[in-house]
Every structure is written in C-alpha cells, then in structure tokens.
Motif scaffolding. Sequence first.
Motif, PDB file in Angstrom:
ATOM      1  N   ASN A 192      -2.058   1.147   0.735  1.00  0.00           N
ATOM      2  CA  ASN A 192      -0.647   1.300   0.348  1.00  0.00           C
ATOM      3  C   ASN A 192      -0.346   1.897  -1.008  1.00  0.00           C
ATOM      4  OD1 ASN A 192       2.264   0.103   0.724  1.00  0.00           O
ATOM      5  ND2 ASN A 192       1.892  -0.782  -1.145  1.00  0.00           N
ATOM      6  N   TRP A 252       5.796   4.022   4.363  1.00  0.00           N
ATOM      7  CA  TRP A 252       4.872   5.246   4.312  1.00  0.00           C
ATOM      8  C   TRP A 252       5.440   6.230   5.089  1.00  0.00           C
ATOM      9  CZ3 TRP A 252      -0.619   2.924   6.252  1.00  0.00           C
ATOM     10  CH2 TRP A 252      -1.147   2.003   5.452  1.00  0.00           C
ATOM     11  N   GLN A 298       9.734   8.564  -1.155  1.00  0.00           N
ATOM     12  CA  GLN A 298       8.721   7.358  -1.730  1.00  0.00           C
ATOM     13  C   GLN A 298       8.890   7.450  -3.045  1.00  0.00           C
ATOM     14  OE1 GLN A 298       7.967   9.864   0.758  1.00  0.00           O
ATOM     15  NE2 GLN A 298       5.936  10.800   0.131  1.00  0.00           N
ATOM     16  N   ARG A 328       3.686   4.060  -4.431  1.00  0.00           N
ATOM     17  CA  ARG A 328       3.561   2.946  -5.259  1.00  0.00           C
ATOM     18  C   ARG A 328       2.542   3.151  -6.516  1.00  0.00           C
ATOM     19  NH1 ARG A 328       5.565  -1.883  -6.105  1.00  0.00           N
ATOM     20  NH2 ARG A 328       6.607  -1.981  -4.115  1.00  0.00           N
ATOM     21  N   SER A 376       2.252   4.975   0.005  1.00  0.00           N
ATOM     22  CA  SER A 376       3.541   4.857  -0.248  1.00  0.00           C
ATOM     23  C   SER A 376       4.016   5.434  -1.658  1.00  0.00           C
ATOM     24  CB  SER A 376       3.704   3.311  -0.558  1.00  0.00           C
ATOM     25  OG  SER A 376       3.247   2.599  -1.357  1.00  0.00           O
ATOM     26  N   ARG A 418       2.632  -3.939   3.075  1.00  0.00           N
ATOM     27  CA  ARG A 418       2.783  -2.668   2.713  1.00  0.00           C
ATOM     28  C   ARG A 418       4.064  -2.171   2.410  1.00  0.00           C
ATOM     29  NH1 ARG A 418       4.347   1.226   6.223  1.00  0.00           N
ATOM     30  NH2 ARG A 418       4.240   0.728   8.629  1.00  0.00           N
ATOM     31  N   ASP A 419       4.305  -1.232   1.846  1.00  0.00           N
ATOM     32  CA  ASP A 419       5.704  -0.533   1.336  1.00  0.00           C
ATOM     33  C   ASP A 419       5.564   0.353   2.669  1.00  0.00           C
ATOM     34  OD1 ASP A 419       6.625  -1.745  -1.128  1.00  0.00           O
ATOM     35  OD2 ASP A 419       4.511  -1.070  -1.879  1.00  0.00           O
ATOM     36  N   PRO A 436       9.872   5.923   4.168  1.00  0.00           N
ATOM     37  CA  PRO A 436      10.661   6.065   2.804  1.00  0.00           C
ATOM     38  C   PRO A 436      11.979   6.275   3.031  1.00  0.00           C
ATOM     39  CG  PRO A 436       8.473   6.858   2.954  1.00  0.00           C
ATOM     40  CD  PRO A 436       8.534   6.789   4.214  1.00  0.00           C
TER      41      PRO A 436
END
Length: 573
Positions: free
Chosen positions: A446, A31, A476, A452, A450, A28-29, A36
């Motif tokens: 994710n 959160w 983020q 994304r 995030s 994952r990036d 972030p």
Amino acid sequence: MLKTRASRESWLLIVMALLVLGAGLGLRDPWPSDEPRFALVARQMVESGDWLFPHRGLELYSDKPPMLMWWQATLYSLIGNWRIAFLLPSLLAALGTLWCVHDLGRRLWTRRVGLYAAWTLLFALHFTFQAKKAQIDPLIVFFITLANYGLIRHLLLGPAWRWWWLGWFAAGLGVITKGVGVVALLMIVPAALASVWGWRGVGLSVRRWQFWVAPLVFLLAIALWLVPMVVTALSTGSAEYRAYMDDILFRQTAKRYSQSWDHHQPWWYFLATMPSMWIPAFLAVPWAIPAWWRRLRRRDPRYLVLLGWWALIVLFFSIPDGKRDVYILPSLPMFCLALAPLVPGLLRKRSVQWMLTGFTALLAVLTLGAGIAMLTGQPGFETKLMGSRGIDSSVTASLAWAAVAMGCWALASLLVWQRPRAHIGVVSALTVIWVLYSLVGYPHLNDSSSARGLMHRVGERIGVDAELGLVAWKEQNLLMADRPAATFGFQNKWDLQLREGVAWQAQAPATRWLLVQEDALLACVDRSRAELAGIANRRRWWLVRAEAVTAPCEATAEELVREHAMQSRQANE
C-alpha cells in the motif's frame, strides 16, 4: 430436506462471495491507475459541496460521468471512512451482478443452474480482479447486467412490463455511469430475430403501448444527471462549464468511439483477451460450442438471446481502433449464464476434469515458483521489481512467504480434489490466492502503490509549518498529502507547471517546497541542491527548495520533446 440443502448451498455462495470479493476491505488506499483519480474527485465533492461538476485539483474532470464518484462520496458521508467508502461501490455492484445472474439462471432453468452461473462468474479472473478495484467497470457491469435482467424477465419469462421498464431504466443509468450502458439494449436484436423466425418463448409485443414507454424511461434515467448539468452549464454562462459539457457529451463518447486516440489494438484483440482473462470459465468453450449449437438447432431462444448479445458486444467494441479488456467485461455475466446449464455435463467429461487439474497445477507452479524465487533471490527479479516501485525490501520476505503459501495450498488442492472433483480444487486454490493477496499484499504494497509512504516522508521532511506545491503530479500525490497542497493544473504542460510552481515558491521561499516528478525537472533546477524524496508507482520524486532553482525555468526544444513524450505516455497509462 431439499429446502435445507438449497439454503446451505445459497449461503455457501454468499459467504464465499463476501470472502473473495470483500477480503482486504479497509486495508489499503486507492491504487493507480484510476482509483486515486475517482477517490480524489469524490473527496473534493464532499469538501466543496459541488457534486454536479466534479473537479480534479483546480480543473474540472470531464473524462467520465460522476456516477461512481457520487456513490463513493455518498458512502463516505454515511460511514466516514475513505478506505472503505472508495471500494464499497465495487463490492456492492459485484454482489448485485452475482444476484442477477443467479436469479436469472434459476428462473430460466433451475436453481442449480443459477448456482453454477454465479460460481462460474465469481471465480472468472476478469470479474474478480475488477470487482476488487475501485474503478467504474464493476458499476457499469452491474447496471448493464441489471438491464439484461429486466429485459430477459420480459422477453423470455414475460410478459412483465415493469421488468421491461426497469431494464431500460438500468441501461440509462449505465449511460450516465460510463456512456456505454446503451449496449444492454442490443439484447433486443437476437430476441427480435427469434420472434421473426417463429421461435417459441419470445415476447416482444411491439404493438402494446407499454413497449413504447420504455424509451421514455431510458431517457428519464439519463436526464437525472444530464438535465441539471446542461441547464447549469448554459444558464451560468461559464466558459469552463460549457467546455466541460462539450467534452463529456461529445469528445468522451461519440468521438472516443469513432476516432479513438489511445489504446490502439488490432480487430482480433478481444478474441485473445477472453481466453486469457475469462479463465477458468472460458477454458470450457471448446466443449461448450457443440452443445450450444445443438440447442440453437432445437430453436431454444434462451441461448440465442444470451449468445447473440455476447457476440454483438464483442463486435461492437471490436470496430473502433481503441480497445481495452474491460470494454467487453459487461458481457461476461451473460456468457457465464449461457455456460451454466452445460456445467453438469461438462464436469462429467474426463477431458474437462484433466483440463481443470492442469489449471490448478499451473496456479501451484506459478505461485510457488515466484515465492521460492523471491526467497532465494534468484535471478534477482524481485530486487528490480521492488526497487522500481519503491517497495521497502523488508516486505519482500512476507510477500514471498505469502506466494509460497498460495502455491502450497494450490498443490494440496490438486492432491485432495482429484478427478472427478477437480473443479472443487480450482475453487479452493483461487479462494486462498485471492484472500492471501488481499490480506497480505494490500498492507505490504500500500505505501508504495498508493504513494502514502512517499507523501508521509515528504510531510516529515518539510515540517508541519511548511507549504507544499505539486508539479507533474499524479492524483495519489494530492490525495495522500498530509496538508492542503498547491497545484498548477493537471493537464497543463509540465514546464508550465514548473514555472508557475517556482513563481509561487518565490513568494515565500523560506516555507514553500515543490514536489516534482523527475521527468519534469528542467535544467533550471540544480539536483545537487534538491533532495530525492523517494520512489512511488515506478516514478522518482524530488523535493525542491527555492535555492535549488538557479535559472529561469524555460524548457529547451529537446526538453520539450522529451516532456511531451513522457506526459503523453503517462496520460495513456
């Protein structure tokens, strides 16, 4: 035979710690709320080469010292992967904390007590939850626990002056991590009381010169960051650097403690936090209190130092109005250490075994019930949850089946590990819950958590040749953008950001787009000409082209009131 068994037990602890805490690493990036922000600051450190004065976008970031961001940036420089680098400091810090607790338990009591202390801490909900997040708290917990380790090695197992100095040095590193590392030194207070009362086994040795070297070591650790920062801020004559210095040294430390401006809670807040967040370890407190009292009456300084420090930490953070559950997290390792010698006796109690059985049953009911409810669509809460967070409905079934699997495993653990081994059932259930949450939940949640997914859709919509500007943005958004994005301040008022963004867009209206949080849209933007980009982190985001701006972006009094309320609320999240 004993060595073989000891080796097996130690390796089992190591493997389980890596499994529970490390599961999901790289999946994952960052959160929200804080991950972030720190990852963005760390990435900008690497890109700009300015590691002394961290930036968030165009603005200096002075809310926290840069220690965590230094770790993240350094680890990225070594391994070249942000998905691993941003979480790795928390994992390493958590493993270091477990080692400190285990080794102290072994030295203060026995090898088995050290194992009990580490196992109890590993599966304490609050510790595991924070250790799997890329926030400052796991790092400050490690430095404070390391300081406790050094102080105890001298006070209760000494004299050991090098450990005494290490304790003070670690407390100093804690100060430049989050500002509160100094609380580790409160451990000297119960040790001093024990010494004054004539309890055997406590050594302060205040008449030795080595004792007074420790404060200098403490200041040395702080000076590693403070001196270069202050010298640079004053020598350059930069007003921006001077404001950064004043904010981080005074407003974010002493003023935040004495005049808290957010997270207001009643004085008894932590008395409710510990029973709910420190489970299952804290469930044993009703049985532990009489045992602790008997040991204190026998004048055992180990319990006075550990329990006294825990009480002082709770008292210290209960004084200001602003309180968060993570404030007292650094006291959890010493709480588990004080509890560990009692564990063998507690586990022989039928009432404790029934309590642990009930806890496992509760885990089974909650996870299995949530999974079934999501699969059947009743009462529809999952639709509201997924919709509010912008989660694709296609992942609902996967998350639901993961919850069902958690519940079934907890139920099986309940049936297999009955009294007198209910504690193994708790460990079994929690292990699978954490691992499935990481391996299934991380990749499925994710994109929304995030941002994304949102930023990927934005990039596809505007095309590779377009420029992107962010208004009322969150960290983020900038972190996940697929191109360098223009920003117009982070702490600036949203209406000011929008006006500056519109002016920037007007310079090249054919190729410039604005991504604007819905709450920051003013009447100057015609929503029928704008595009809803998507939902992420419970917020709706709009893509605005130049032709969608139909009037000067001047906020009305009503819009200013609404904007101030929303911006203040989001700032405190």
